[in-house]
Write a protein that holds these residues in place. Structure first.
Motif, PDB file in Angstrom:
ATOM      1  N   VAL A 240      23.399  45.077 -93.736  1.00 58.28           N
ATOM      2  CA  VAL A 240      23.083  46.932 -93.130  1.00 58.28           C
ATOM      3  C   VAL A 240      21.899  46.492 -92.239  1.00 58.28           C
ATOM      4  O   VAL A 240      20.966  46.382 -92.649  1.00 58.28           O
ATOM      5  CB  VAL A 240      23.334  47.501 -93.869  1.00 58.28           C
ATOM      6  CG1 VAL A 240      23.027  49.053 -93.032  1.00 58.28           C
ATOM      7  CG2 VAL A 240      24.085  47.614 -94.889  1.00 58.28           C
ATOM      8  N   PHE A 241      21.621  47.254 -91.118  1.00 58.58           N
ATOM      9  CA  PHE A 241      20.187  47.473 -90.149  1.00 58.58           C
ATOM     10  C   PHE A 241      20.093  48.283 -89.822  1.00 58.58           C
ATOM     11  O   PHE A 241      20.918  48.986 -89.424  1.00 58.58           O
ATOM     12  CB  PHE A 241      20.817  46.323 -88.565  1.00 58.58           C
ATOM     13  CG  PHE A 241      20.861  44.814 -88.883  1.00 58.58           C
ATOM     14  CD1 PHE A 241      20.325  44.077 -89.245  1.00 58.58           C
ATOM     15  CD2 PHE A 241      22.043  45.051 -88.950  1.00 58.58           C
ATOM     16  CE1 PHE A 241      19.933  42.754 -89.260  1.00 58.58           C
ATOM     17  CE2 PHE A 241      22.535  42.741 -89.441  1.00 58.58           C
ATOM     18  CZ  PHE A 241      21.281  41.941 -88.989  1.00 58.58           C
ATOM     19  N   THR A 242      18.481  48.864 -89.901  1.00 56.76           N
ATOM     20  CA  THR A 242      18.018  50.435 -89.510  1.00 56.76           C
ATOM     21  C   THR A 242      17.341  49.684 -88.679  1.00 56.76           C
ATOM     22  O   THR A 242      17.016  48.636 -88.327  1.00 56.76           O
ATOM     23  CB  THR A 242      17.022  50.527 -91.026  1.00 56.76           C
ATOM     24  OG1 THR A 242      16.602  49.729 -91.479  1.00 56.76           O
ATOM     25  CG2 THR A 242      18.893  50.991 -92.255  1.00 56.76           C
ATOM     26  N   LEU A 243      16.906  50.892 -87.977  1.00 51.25           N
ATOM     27  CA  LEU A 243      16.290  51.088 -86.412  1.00 51.25           C
ATOM     28  C   LEU A 243      15.623  51.713 -86.629  1.00 51.25           C
ATOM     29  O   LEU A 243      16.436  53.400 -86.502  1.00 51.25           O
ATOM     30  CB  LEU A 243      16.961  50.305 -85.559  1.00 51.25           C
ATOM     31  CG  LEU A 243      16.683  50.662 -84.541  1.00 51.25           C
ATOM     32  CD1 LEU A 243      15.878  49.398 -83.783  1.00 51.25           C
ATOM     33  CD2 LEU A 243      18.071  50.332 -82.710  1.00 51.25           C
ATOM     34  N   THR A 244      13.735  52.409 -86.593  1.00 50.93           N
ATOM     35  CA  THR A 244      13.924  53.782 -86.540  1.00 50.93           C
ATOM     36  C   THR A 244      12.692  53.320 -85.304  1.00 50.93           C
ATOM     37  O   THR A 244      12.092  51.955 -85.425  1.00 50.93           O
ATOM     38  CB  THR A 244      13.217  53.865 -87.537  1.00 50.93           C
ATOM     39  OG1 THR A 244      12.573  53.385 -88.282  1.00 50.93           O
ATOM     40  CG2 THR A 244      14.431  54.612 -88.639  1.00 50.93           C
ATOM     41  N   GLY A 245      11.993  54.182 -84.875  1.00 54.22           N
ATOM     42  CA  GLY A 245      10.760  54.065 -83.959  1.00 54.22           C
ATOM     43  C   GLY A 245       9.510  54.466 -85.077  1.00 54.22           C
ATOM     44  O   GLY A 245       9.378  54.681 -86.090  1.00 54.22           O
ATOM     45  N   ARG A 246       8.136  53.690 -84.939  1.00 57.54           N
ATOM     46  CA  ARG A 246       6.967  53.566 -85.269  1.00 57.54           C
ATOM     47  C   ARG A 246       6.554  55.316 -85.408  1.00 57.54           C
ATOM     48  O   ARG A 246       5.885  55.435 -86.107  1.00 57.54           O
ATOM     49  CB  ARG A 246       5.946  53.064 -84.216  1.00 57.54           C
ATOM     50  CG  ARG A 246       4.731  52.853 -84.908  1.00 57.54           C
ATOM     51  CD  ARG A 246       4.081  51.787 -84.363  1.00 57.54           C
ATOM     52  NE  ARG A 246       3.555  52.086 -83.016  1.00 57.54           N
ATOM     53  CZ  ARG A 246       2.495  53.391 -82.466  1.00 57.54           C
ATOM     54  NH1 ARG A 246       1.706  53.033 -83.383  1.00 57.54           N
ATOM     55  NH2 ARG A 246       2.349  53.491 -81.286  1.00 57.54           N
ATOM     56  N   LEU A 247       6.850  56.277 -84.372  1.00 53.98           N
ATOM     57  CA  LEU A 247       6.081  57.362 -84.129  1.00 53.98           C
ATOM     58  C   LEU A 247       6.945  58.361 -85.223  1.00 53.98           C
ATOM     59  O   LEU A 247       6.506  59.389 -85.390  1.00 53.98           O
ATOM     60  CB  LEU A 247       5.570  57.827 -83.240  1.00 53.98           C
ATOM     61  CG  LEU A 247       4.756  56.613 -82.774  1.00 53.98           C
ATOM     62  CD1 LEU A 247       4.586  57.002 -81.347  1.00 53.98           C
ATOM     63  CD2 LEU A 247       3.055  56.944 -83.390  1.00 53.98           C
TER      64      LEU A 247
END
Length: 998
Positions: free
Chosen positions: A353-360
């Motif tokens: 599974v891949f997760t993607l979030t923003g640095r902030l």
């Protein structure tokens, strides 16, 4: 049974694993740091746990009394090597603090202490005024850093509470008895009750529900009597691993403070095809980056196998991406994002599974106030067409709608295989947005909160390990093909320990067979021997020993004939039959070292191109050609002339040709005789002595053991073959060859006054004497430079190995320095060292030889030295550098005529020899050196050491008698003798003496 007695002398360290961590599936403890430890015995990734274990074991816990240390693993901690904790009169419990700024303290805990250093209170996320109260004179405050020490008494009292309800419910004992679980804090429940400023009422009341209040009451009774002291460590630093991506990236790209035992590096345990594309301030750990992968400052990649062209902008954290992900990443705007691949197990179903979030982004802020991919949620919904109802159930209250609970990440799809592109479209939804959105909607998705309990830590660690050894195999290729001085032994140990030895052996086979270079192939075979040696795990007998088992002969033959690739393949096939136990493994390792020696010999034999032989008048039949040679003393640099060191590192040796007791101790004579045979005669100590051994060779078969150093007459047989007086092997019989070329055979006599294993270069110098007299007797002429290289060639054919310093020392007159460059073909260049006018006489007056009475027993010294060099042990590489620089310094001291400085070089040289070949100083020799030390400028055992002659440079001239008296009084020396020695300025002599030797 755990009784009070167990804790009396116990030194226990408990490392808390802590809670889940957004940026590493294995938690904060197993977060990898960008660190390599070249000195470590085995090569491995360095986790925060390793760092903390090192800090606790070698820094904080040193000097503490018995007891129990407790350390959290949710922070990066650096501590100076001498933390200076005062344990005098210590009792009770001690907390460790680290100085920090008042601003940092607003989100953390700080200690308030009294003048005695006892803790008054622990303040968590206090007001400015409260924090100000805790500050020291320099304005810093003591931060709670997750480390506490309980004395044996306090630990015993704490342990006693585990059977008292409701505290029993903190342990599995209580849970298994049916008690409802209870959660307590180490600092705010256990430690706080001992703080001086606490009253029982306030402490118990602060406990929330009734069960916690009851637990606090038990703790108060058990622990209140113990004093709680604090040690604040100056120059230490503490960095809590927060759930903020910016903090995490910063902590991996900033260098730790000077107090740290760790050194962060830009690339750790990684293979990067184009390192110039990684900007300073970026960090790559446990990765394989193939092709053009650009990485901006302020970005981190861990546990990824990526294939360029790729461009990763600033502020990114990428982890857990396999090679297949690279295509999806191309052309993606990667800036300020966290992209992770996870191993997830849904009951029995493993998936990625891949997760993607923003640095902030913040995980827990309500969606109305928060961001996703660094944009307000409303803007994100607008760009992608995703609706709130896709992410949260209608009944989820608005305040609970946050990134943590948003079902963003596709896990399974009924008809399609999911990949990285199924989250990457969220970054740039414009292209084919409708199609992507529909596919995303129909996938079964989970939130990070739902994924956390399903993370498969075993699979994650397995994938990291596989990637570590994949980049390790690339490192093997890089180091060997680039001829780097890096040691591969730590990697070999890890590969064997982790079951990856077959992969590493395969890589080594490939390098050896495809490098097209005998030097590189030889080192690769030496590395295979190391892997086999590691597999034997110290069992199976000595590593050094014979290597001529018939099973390996066919492979050896291929190498001898120059077919390296075929030879390496045959060795690998044979190796498979020797893998079943330590004894077989060690024997196989010896044969790999034997194979490596074949290639070293071939590399060294390239030096025979520097042997030029001219024509000279053929002496009459029966006329002797006699050669007498001085011995040699090596004053500095020996071992650097030994192959392969001499052509891989470069060598320099300062040598002196010397008369021993007024004469040249080594010699040979040759004459032609009418019988077509070779008469080989070994005389005793002088040309006048009776024959000790005689051998007559009439057939070529009699010469075939010339390459077995211990066979009778091997050196003389090899000399006939290497001077081309005899062609071997050949279809033409020996007698026919001799009659055609010389009208008869040859008789050779050799002698040496020096005892076996003297350390004065006897065998090589004798080889030079034999070759010089043989060339002349056969009507040929060879220069001294040719002879030096001819002896090198002969010793390779003889298979004794050996360097070039002995023949340089004995064949070139006077004082000189020989040098070889780090290249093939191996060429030795000799420079005579000019010394001040009367310095040679001064040297004669101050130099003495002491025969130690000990014979060198170590036949395997050379094998051990070559093994350590091929393993590129850092100590061996540094020592090789030091040998060469000391030789140049010694040459300079001789040019200046500076005896004390020459003496210093001798002493340093002896230390270097001991480092190169440990065990070369017998006890009796050590005693002898100690007894002589006050009277001399310097001393050293000649040659490889282990026995033989000791040469000393005395402070006063003419000290032979004086030294004799000193040694006679020293106990435990055995039968020593002292000999005068003088520099031989004329060098060896060749004379055609006629028939009558008188």
């Amino acid at each position: 049974v755990v009784t009070a007695d167990v804790l009396r002398e116990a030194r226990i360290l408990i490392l808390h694993m802590g809670r889940d961590f957004s940026f590493d599936d294995c938690g904060r403890a197993f977060t990898c740091l960008p660190v390599e430890e070249p000195g470590a015995p085995a090569e491995a990734l360095v986790c925060n746990l390793d760092s903390l274990l090192g800090t606790m074991t070698y820094r904080l816990c040193v000097g503490s009394p018995p007891g129990v240390w407790v350390c959290s693993t949710d922070m990066l901690l650096t501590v100076p090597s001498a933390p200076g904790i005062d344990w005098d009169g210590f009792q009770g419990v001690k907390v460790i603090a680290v100085p920090g700024s008042q601003v940092y303290a607003r989100n953390h805990g700080v200690y308030l202490t009294d003048e005695q250093g006892l803790v008054h209170d622990i303040i968590y996320k206090g007001t400015e005024a409260q924090i100000q109260q805790c500050a020291g004179p320099d304005g810093t405050v003591p931060l709670v850093c997750g480390v506490v020490f309980f004395s044996s008494d306090a630990a015993e009292q704490l342990l006693a509470t585990h059977v008292i309800p409701p505290l029993d419910a903190c342990t599995y004992m209580g849970l298994d008895s049916g008690a409802p679980p209870i959660q307590l804090s180490l600092f705010f429940d256990v430690v706080l009750c001992m703080a001086g400023g606490m009253t029982e009422e306030d402490f118990v009341k602060g406990g929330g529900d009734a069960r916690v209040r009851s637990a606090r009451s038990v703790l108060w009774t058990a622990l209140r009597a113990f004093p709680l002291s604090m040690a604040c460590i100056p120059d230490a630093s503490y960095d809590y691993m927060t759930p903020s991506a910016s903090d995490h990236i910063r902590s991996l790209t900033l260098l730790p403070g000077s107090a740290s035992h760790l050194r962060f590096c830009k690339t750790a345990h990684s293979h990067v095809d184009q390192p110039c594309l990684l900007e300073d301030g970026s960090s790559v750990t446990n990765c394989l980056l193939e092709g053009a992968v650009q990485l901006a400052a302020g970005s981190v990649i861990q546990h990824c196998h990526l294939q360029g062209p790729l461009e990763i902008g600033p502020g990114c954290l990428l982890s857990g991406l396999a090679a297949g992900s690279s295509a999806a990443l191309r052309g993606c705007p990667l800036r300020n994002i966290v992209l992770q691949g996870h191993h997830v197990r849904l009951r029995d179903l493993p998936c990625r599974v891949f997760t993607l979030t923003g640095r902030l982004d913040d995980w827990q802020s309500p969606a109305e106030e928060a961001t996703y991919l660094n944009l307000p949620w409303a803007e994100f919904f607008d760009r992608t067409g995703i609706r709130e109802g896709d992410l949260w159930d209608a009944e989820t209250p608005r305040r609970s709608r946050c990134l943590l609970s948003a079902r963003l990440f596709p896990v399974l799809h009924a008809c399609e295989a999911l990949g990285l592109e199924d989250v990457l479209w969220l970054l740039a939804p414009a292209a084919a947005a409708g199609e992507r959105l529909a596919r995303w909607r129909t996938a079964w998705r989970m939130s990070w909160q739902e994924l956390l309990p399903c993370l498969d830590k075993a699979a994650e660690l397995g994938a990291r390990r596989a990637l570590f050894f994949l980049q390790g195999q690339r490192k093997v290729q890089r180091v060997l093909l680039g001829r780097w001085d890096s040691s591969l032994l730590p990697l070999a140990r890890s590969a064997v320990h982790e079951g990856y030895h077959e992969a590493v052996l395969g890589t080594l086979d490939e390098v050896a067979s495809t490098a097209g270079d005998a030097g590189i192939a030889a080192r690769a075979l030496a590395c295979i021997a190391e892997v086999l040696g590691c597999m034997a795990q110290g069992e199976g007998g000595l590593r050094s020993g014979p290597a001529a088992n018939r099973e390996w002969a066919s492979a050896f033959g291929r190498l001898e004939s120059g077919d390296i690739a075929g030879g390496v393949q045959e060795l690998a096939a044979e190796r498979q039959k020797w893998m079943s136990g330590p004894a077989l493994l060690v024997r196989a390792a010896r044969h790999y070292e034997g194979a490596e020696q074949i290639l070293v010999r071939q590399a060294v034999m390239s030096s025979c191109q520097f042997v030029t032989v001219g024509q000279a008048e053929l002496p009459p039949l029966g006329h002797w050609v006699q050669v007498a040679c001085p011995a040699r003393l090596d004053l500095s640099g020996g071992w650097s002339d030994t192959p392969p060191i001499t052509y891989e590192h470069g060598g320099a040796v300062v040598d002196v040709a010397v008369l021993v007791d007024g004469c040249r101790p080594i010699g040979a004579r040759v004459r032609r005789i009418s019988e077509p045979e070779l008469r080989l005669v070994s005389l005793g100590r002088t040309p006048r002595s009776e024959a000790v051994a005689e051998l007559v060779c009439r057939e070529l078969e009699h010469l075939q053991d010339y390459c077995q150093p211990h066979a009778p007459g091997a050196l003389l047989k090899a000399a006939f073959i290497c001077t081309c007086v005899v062609q071997f092997p050949s279809q033409k019989p020996l007698q026919a060859q001799l009659m055609e070329s010389f009208g008869g055979g040859f008789e050779v006599h050799t002698w040496s006054k020096l005892p076996h294993g003297s350390g004065l270069g006897t065998s090589s110098i004798l080889a030079g004497a034999v070759m010089a007299s043989l060339y002349r007797a056969a009507g040929k002429a060879a220069s001294t430079e040719s002879l030096i290289h001819a002896v090198l060639h002969l010793e390779q054919r003889l298979t004794t190995g050996g360097g070039w310093q002995d023949q340089v020392g004995g064949l070139v007159p006077g004082i000189k320095i020989g040098r070889s460059k780090a290249q093939l073909p191996l060429r030795v260049e000799v420079e005579k060292i000019p010394v001040p006018d009367d310095f040679t006489q001064t040297l004669n007056d101050h130099l003495l030889l002491v025969y130690t009475g000990k014979t060198r027993l170590a036949r395997n010294l050379l094998q051990d030295v070559v093994r350590n060099w091929y393993a590129r042990l850092p100590s061996t590489v540094q020592n090789a550098d030091a040998l060469v620089s000391n030789a140049e310094e010694c040459a300079q001291a001789l040019r200046q005529g500076n005896l004390p400085l020459v003496g210093k070089c001798l002493d340093r040289y002896w230390q270097q020899k001991k480092c190169m070949a440990p065990g070369c100083e017998p006890l009796a020799v050590g005693r002898m050196m100690d007894a002589l030390r006050p009277y001399i400028y310097g001393q050293c055992l000649a040659g490889a050491g282990g026995g033989g002659f000791l040469y000393v440079l005395t402070k006063a001239p003419q000290q032979k008698e004086a030294l004799h008296q000193i040694l006679a009084k020293t106990e435990g020396l055995g039968n020593f003798s002292i000999h005068s020695v003088a520099v031989d300025m004329d060098g060896f002599s060749v004379e055609v003496a006629g028939c009558d030797l008188k």
